[in-house]
Design an enzyme around this catalytic site. Structure first.
Site, PDB file in Angstrom:
ATOM      1  N   LYS A   1       0.820  -1.216   0.000  1.00  0.00           N
ATOM      2  CA  LYS A   1       0.000   0.000   0.000  1.00  0.00           C
ATOM      3  C   LYS A   1       0.854   1.266   0.000  1.00  0.00           C
ATOM      4  O   LYS A   1       0.417   2.310   0.503  1.00  0.00           O
ATOM      5  CB  LYS A   1      -0.965   0.027   1.200  1.00  0.00           C
ATOM      6  CG  LYS A   1      -1.846  -1.201   1.340  1.00  0.00           C
ATOM      7  CD  LYS A   1      -2.789  -1.351   0.169  1.00  0.00           C
ATOM      8  CE  LYS A   1      -3.704  -2.549   0.350  1.00  0.00           C
ATOM      9  NZ  LYS A   1      -4.599  -2.743  -0.796  1.00  0.00           N
TER      10      LYS A   1
ATOM     11  N   HIS B   1      -6.705  -7.199   9.672  1.00  0.00           N
ATOM     12  CA  HIS B   1      -6.276  -5.820   9.924  1.00  0.00           C
ATOM     13  C   HIS B   1      -6.373  -5.465  11.403  1.00  0.00           C
ATOM     14  O   HIS B   1      -5.650  -4.596  11.891  1.00  0.00           O
ATOM     15  CB  HIS B   1      -7.093  -4.845   9.073  1.00  0.00           C
ATOM     16  CG  HIS B   1      -6.256  -3.752   8.491  1.00  0.00           C
ATOM     17  ND1 HIS B   1      -5.234  -3.988   7.590  1.00  0.00           N
ATOM     18  CD2 HIS B   1      -6.262  -2.412   8.696  1.00  0.00           C
ATOM     19  CE1 HIS B   1      -4.667  -2.843   7.259  1.00  0.00           C
ATOM     20  NE2 HIS B   1      -5.257  -1.878   7.917  1.00  0.00           N
TER      21      HIS B   1
ATOM     22  N   ARG C   1      -3.082  -5.991  13.055  1.00  0.00           N
ATOM     23  CA  ARG C   1      -2.145  -4.876  12.830  1.00  0.00           C
ATOM     24  C   ARG C   1      -2.366  -3.770  13.848  1.00  0.00           C
ATOM     25  O   ARG C   1      -1.429  -3.254  14.461  1.00  0.00           O
ATOM     26  CB  ARG C   1      -2.324  -4.352  11.404  1.00  0.00           C
ATOM     27  CG  ARG C   1      -1.536  -3.098  11.035  1.00  0.00           C
ATOM     28  CD  ARG C   1      -1.596  -2.933   9.531  1.00  0.00           C
ATOM     29  NE  ARG C   1      -1.184  -1.615   9.061  1.00  0.00           N
ATOM     30  CZ  ARG C   1       0.070  -1.208   8.928  1.00  0.00           C
ATOM     31  NH1 ARG C   1       1.052  -2.010   9.285  1.00  0.00           N
ATOM     32  NH2 ARG C   1       0.349  -0.007   8.447  1.00  0.00           N
TER      33      ARG C   1
END
Length: 223
Positions: A103, A170, A173
């Protein structure tokens, strides 16, 4: 050290902004302990099926992701790099591996560290699982095909995690981001560790989490 990724040419993936609905607010320490204990249970039993080895590989990958606060593909690529370099690593020291940061439009790599609970013999046990994932990418001829294969792998890992634990990748994370924030790590350092380009986002996120904890835990005089 040999570095592998699905695409080591100039990054061209578009950056997508997340709405925030992915953040399940999971606790870093509890999740780390849960993955570690489940991994140990699997290692202690007789492994009879291919799915047993895949489950171990998945748990190692998610522990790896959680420990580094990285994106899921970064964790997968990191495990593949460890698998292909396993005999060239000094296992008497803490093992770190470089992966391309996802990303990001700039040419950026980041270092990931293997959790202390993961040993060489653990990787050797499931090495073929990670080499098979690498093969899924390498056997594709075009970049579009490689990208589709990568997305399919990421989706597979995410579906497994949600099916077995009810959380998304996610959230792992940001569990690490929250954990470091609770230990007073400045937003600038957090951004460097997790390779967030937007420091303001990190500041807003950690401050919002802190504000929720303060609201929940400070103010009641009933006890």
């Amino acid at each position: 050290m040999m570095i592998w990724d699905w695409n080591l040419s100039k990054p061209s993936e578009s950056i997508k902004k997340h709405s925030g609905t992915w953040d399940k607010g999971i606790d870093y320490k509890q999740t780390y302990k849960m993955f570690k204990e489940d991994l140990q249970k699997l290692k202690n039993k007789e492994l009879l099926y291919e799915d047993d080895y895949k489950r171990i590989a998945y748990l190692i990958t998610f522990l790896f992701q959680l420990r580094n606060g990285c994106r899921i593909w970064e964790a997968i690529a990191g495990m593949i790099n460890i698998a292909i370099n396993i005999d060239n690593l000094n296992w008497n020291e803490r093992i770190t591996v470089k992966v391309r940061t996802q990303k990001r439009k700039d040419w950026e790599f980041r270092e990931l560290i293997i959790p202390k609970c993961i040993k060489k013999e653990d990787i050797e046990m499931v090495r073929d699982v990670f080499l098979d994932i690498k093969k899924e990418i390498d056997e594709k001829l075009t970049m579009d095909e490689k990208l589709k294969a990568k997305k399919k792998i990421v989706k597979r890992f995410g579906a497994w995690l949600y099916k077995n634990y009810g959380i998304n990748t996610h959230s792992l994370r940001y569990a690490y981001v929250t954990y470091l924030g609770e230990h007073g790590i400045p937003a600038q350092v957090l951004a460097k560790i997790t390779k967030h380009k937007n420091i303001n986002y990190i500041e807003t996120y950690t401050q919002s989490r802190l504000a929720k904890e303060i609201l929940k835990n400070i103010g009641d005089l009933d006890d």
